[in-house]
Design an enzyme around this catalytic site. Structure first.
Site, PDB file in Angstrom:
ATOM      1  N   ASN A 166       0.851  -1.197   0.000  1.00 42.85           N
ATOM      2  CA  ASN A 166       0.000   0.000   0.000  1.00 42.85           C
ATOM      3  C   ASN A 166       0.885   1.246   0.000  1.00 42.85           C
ATOM      4  OD1 ASN A 166       0.554   0.792   2.877  1.00 42.85           O
ATOM      5  ND2 ASN A 166      -0.323  -1.249   3.205  1.00 42.85           N
TER       6      ASN A 166
ATOM      7  N   ASP B  97      -4.185  -6.616   5.230  1.00 44.63           N
ATOM      8  CA  ASP B  97      -5.248  -7.459   5.802  1.00 44.63           C
ATOM      9  C   ASP B  97      -5.274  -8.827   5.121  1.00 44.63           C
ATOM     10  OD1 ASP B  97      -6.305  -5.737   7.761  1.00 44.63           O
ATOM     11  OD2 ASP B  97      -7.274  -4.551   6.184  1.00 44.63           O
TER      12      ASP B  97
ATOM     13  N   LYS C 201       8.755 -17.243 -10.981  1.00 52.35           N
ATOM     14  CA  LYS C 201       8.011 -16.080 -11.472  1.00 52.35           C
ATOM     15  C   LYS C 201       6.764 -16.552 -12.220  1.00 52.35           C
ATOM     16  CE  LYS C 201       8.351 -12.190 -14.548  1.00 52.35           C
ATOM     17  NZ  LYS C 201       8.907 -11.789 -15.819  1.00 52.35           N
TER      18      LYS C 201
ATOM     19  N   PHE D 196      -4.511   3.117  14.777  1.00 54.07           N
ATOM     20  CA  PHE D 196      -4.798   4.135  13.766  1.00 54.07           C
ATOM     21  C   PHE D 196      -5.972   3.641  12.922  1.00 54.07           C
ATOM     22  CE2 PHE D 196      -1.862   7.743  13.137  1.00 54.07           C
ATOM     23  CZ  PHE D 196      -1.069   7.553  14.240  1.00 54.07           C
TER      24      PHE D 196
ATOM     25  N   LYS E   6     -13.788   0.622  15.918  1.00 52.96           N
ATOM     26  CA  LYS E   6     -12.479  -0.076  16.032  1.00 52.96           C
ATOM     27  C   LYS E   6     -11.921   0.060  17.445  1.00 52.96           C
ATOM     28  CE  LYS E   6     -11.220   0.088  11.218  1.00 52.96           C
ATOM     29  NZ  LYS E   6     -10.563   0.799  10.140  1.00 52.96           N
TER      30      LYS E   6
ATOM     31  N   LYS F 290     -11.356  -3.534  19.115  1.00 57.15           N
ATOM     32  CA  LYS F 290      -9.962  -3.981  19.289  1.00 57.15           C
ATOM     33  C   LYS F 290      -9.433  -3.703  20.706  1.00 57.15           C
ATOM     34  CE  LYS F 290      -8.817  -3.653  14.351  1.00 57.15           C
ATOM     35  NZ  LYS F 290      -7.738  -3.532  13.366  1.00 57.15           N
TER      36      LYS F 290
HETATM   37  N1  CTP Z   1      -3.786  -3.468  11.922  1.00 56.63           N
HETATM   38  C1  CTP Z   1      -3.086  -4.539  12.461  1.00 56.63           C
HETATM   39  N2  CTP Z   1      -3.020  -5.723  11.793  1.00 56.63           N
HETATM   40  C2  CTP Z   1      -3.639  -5.876  10.613  1.00 56.63           C
HETATM   41  C3  CTP Z   1      -4.365  -4.797  10.052  1.00 56.63           C
HETATM   42  C4  CTP Z   1      -4.410  -3.609  10.740  1.00 56.63           C
HETATM   43  O1  CTP Z   1      -2.524  -4.402  13.541  1.00 56.63           O
HETATM   44  N3  CTP Z   1      -3.552  -7.031   9.985  1.00 56.63           N
HETATM   45  C5  CTP Z   1      -3.857  -2.208  12.685  1.00 56.63           C
HETATM   46  C6  CTP Z   1      -3.251  -1.005  12.017  1.00 56.63           C
HETATM   47  O2  CTP Z   1      -1.894  -0.842  12.368  1.00 56.63           O
HETATM   48  C7  CTP Z   1      -4.108   0.142  12.559  1.00 56.63           C
HETATM   49  C8  CTP Z   1      -5.431  -0.491  12.824  1.00 56.63           C
HETATM   50  O3  CTP Z   1      -5.212  -1.906  12.845  1.00 56.63           O
HETATM   51  O4  CTP Z   1      -3.593   0.596  13.795  1.00 56.63           O
HETATM   52  C9  CTP Z   1      -6.520  -0.149  11.849  1.00 56.63           C
HETATM   53  O5  CTP Z   1      -6.319  -0.760  10.639  1.00 56.63           O
HETATM   54  P1  CTP Z   1      -7.410  -0.857   9.469  1.00 56.63           P
HETATM   55  O6  CTP Z   1      -6.747  -1.567   8.355  1.00 56.63           O
HETATM   56  O7  CTP Z   1      -8.067   0.440   9.225  1.00 56.63           O
HETATM   57  O8  CTP Z   1      -8.456  -1.645  10.176  1.00 56.63           O
HETATM   58  P2  CTP Z   1      -9.267  -2.891   9.998  1.00 56.63           P
HETATM   59  O9  CTP Z   1      -9.682  -3.136  11.403  1.00 56.63           O
HETATM   60  O10 CTP Z   1      -8.490  -3.936   9.311  1.00 56.63           O
HETATM   61  O11 CTP Z   1     -10.535  -2.439   9.201  1.00 56.63           O
HETATM   62  P3  CTP Z   1     -10.906  -2.150   7.661  1.00 56.63           P
HETATM   63  O12 CTP Z   1      -9.725  -2.592   6.836  1.00 56.63           O
HETATM   64  O13 CTP Z   1     -12.085  -2.927   7.465  1.00 56.63           O
HETATM   65  O14 CTP Z   1     -11.105  -0.677   7.641  1.00 56.63           O
END
Ligand code: CTP
Length: 394
Positions: free
Chosen positions: A208, A277, A287, A322, A336, A340
């Site tokens: 990303n 995620d 490859k 975050f 969240k 969490k």
């Molecule tokens: N985070 C994490 N581990 C993951 C994904 C995210 O620890 N596999 C943490 C990020 O570092 C951030 C927080 O979760 O502090 C929010 O991440 P985000 O990707 O917005 O949240 P999700 O809960 O995965 O929700 P969505 O993608 O549905 O918005």
């Protein structure tokens, strides 16, 4: 934070003396007032005129110079200084500082300084490793000197090893850190930053746009405020911050393993990383070759590190997440925070001008169980300070 601070810079005689010009210029740009003292040997490498021009004030070289503005200049300079900085500090200057010698302007003034002191040594690797120098450095540290250790690399003398003057930015962080309020003193803080990379094959990965800038800014601010900081960083283009332990990782799995290994002992954990995620279900050893047909990729969930930390939070630990959203920012962030088991969440909206990935600014809303505070547009450094202020309140 260096605005209007009085920095007394002592330049001693090594080839790295020329880098003190860049240090002076950087400090001036940050709004500091800089006065420069040079040893006789230093002025063989760089002319005092260079520093006169950079600082707008007369560089002091000779203790018995009749042109001094005041009669006892070494005392008036020592009184004026908010911080004394020796950069570069030669082995000879370190020895003089250790033993309290006062046989020239620099060493005499240093002895008269009661302000905080920083030294950035630079010398040949064997001179640095010599037990005499190492013992002097250890003594100076014990007395409260902040030593910005030399870097490794190819040295001007042709040898390779530790001895090169630290990066200018690292010396600046050292100066800022010794001047900052130490309200996080002794706290152990773990910060994650940057993106993760999830490989498809040896050539390609999914990632990303995270630059890591916000997480690195938090790490630097926490160091300045006296915390013991560990930064777990995904791949970024940023230099590891000074005076902080940085662990480099690539994948979400590696980030999870590094964080889990030390999470229990931390007072504060701030997850600023943009962790993937999903990752490819299978990673091809070879490859992947293109064909005429469309291509689809099976993905599987990665571990949610923050959720794990929320579930395993030891008593007294403070957990910060975050949330980067493109819609319903506050609702999603509040959700969240609860789901969490966080103490604080910093929410930002990717669609707001000046917020989010890559840039040097951010617009954060800080949400705890009791309070919501929307900060105006500000630099990521400033946002880091405000976030840490809120963490301290909690
Ligand atoms: N985070 C994490 N581990 C993951 C994904 C995210 O620890 N596999 C943490 C990020 O570092 C951030 C927080 O979760 O502090 C929010 O991440 P985000 O990707 O917005 O949240 P999700 O809960 O995965 O929700 P969505 O993608 O549905 O918005």
């Amino acid at each position: 934070m260096l605005k209007d601070k009085h920095i007394l810079l002592a330049v001693s005689g090594g080839i790295a003396a020329y880098k003190a010009c860049e240090l002076t210029s950087t400090l001036m740009k940050k709004g500091a007032e800089v006065r420069v003292m040079m040893t006789e040997n230093a002025s063989e490498f760089v002319r005092p005129l260079t520093f006169d021009t950079l600082t707008g004030s007369r560089t002091v070289t000779d203790q018995f110079d009749r042109l001094h503005e005041v009669a006892v200049e070494h005392i008036s300079l020592a009184d004026w200084a908010d911080v004394f900085v020796a950069a570069p500090a030669t082995a000879n200057l370190l020895a003089k500082l250790t033993y309290g010698l006062a046989d020239d302007m620099v060493s005499t003034t240093a002895l008269a300084c009661s302000c905080p002191k920083v030294a950035a040594p630079a010398m040949n690797v064997h001179m640095w490793e010599n037990p005499a120098t190492q013992e002097n450095v250890a003594t100076l540290k014990k007395r409260g000197f902040l030593i910005v250790e030399p870097a490794e690399g190819r040295l001007a003398c042709g040898d390779t090893g530790k001895g090169r003057l630290a990066e200018i930015d690292d010396i600046v962080v050292g100066i800022e850190s010794i001047l900052a309020k130490k309200d996080l003193s002794g706290k152990k803080i773990l910060i994650s930053a940057g993106p993760t990379r999830e490989s498809l094959d040896p050539v390609r990965f999914i990632s990303n746009h995270s630059s890591g800038k916000q997480g690195y800014a938090i790490a630097k601010a926490a160091v300045r405020r006296g915390a013991k900081v560990t930064l777990v960083s995904g791949p970024t283009a940023l230099d590891p911050p000074a005076l902080c332990r940085t662990i480099h990782v690539n994948t979400a799995r590696e980030m999870f393993a590094s964080i889990r290994a030390i999470s229990e002992s931390q007072d504060i954990i701030i997850m600023a990383a943009a962790v993937a995620d999903y990752r490819p279900k299978e990673v091809s050893i070879d490859k992947i070759k293109k064909t005429g047909a469309d291509f689809s990729l099976a993905l599987e969930r990665t571990d949610d590190i923050l959720s794990y930390l929320g579930e395993h939070k030891p008593a007294g630990q403070l957990l910060v997440g975050f949330a980067m959203e493109s819609e319903s920012l506050l609702e999603n962030a509040r959700e969240k925070l609860k789901k969490k088991n966080l103490d604080l969440i910093a929410a930002n909206n990717i669609r707001v001008e000046g917020a989010g990935f890559q840039g040097d600014t951010n617009v954060l809303t800080l949400i705890s169980k009791k309070e919501e505070k929307t900060l105006p547009l500000m630099s990521k450094d400033e946002a880091a300070e405000r976030l840490l202020d809120m963490v301290l309140q909690l």
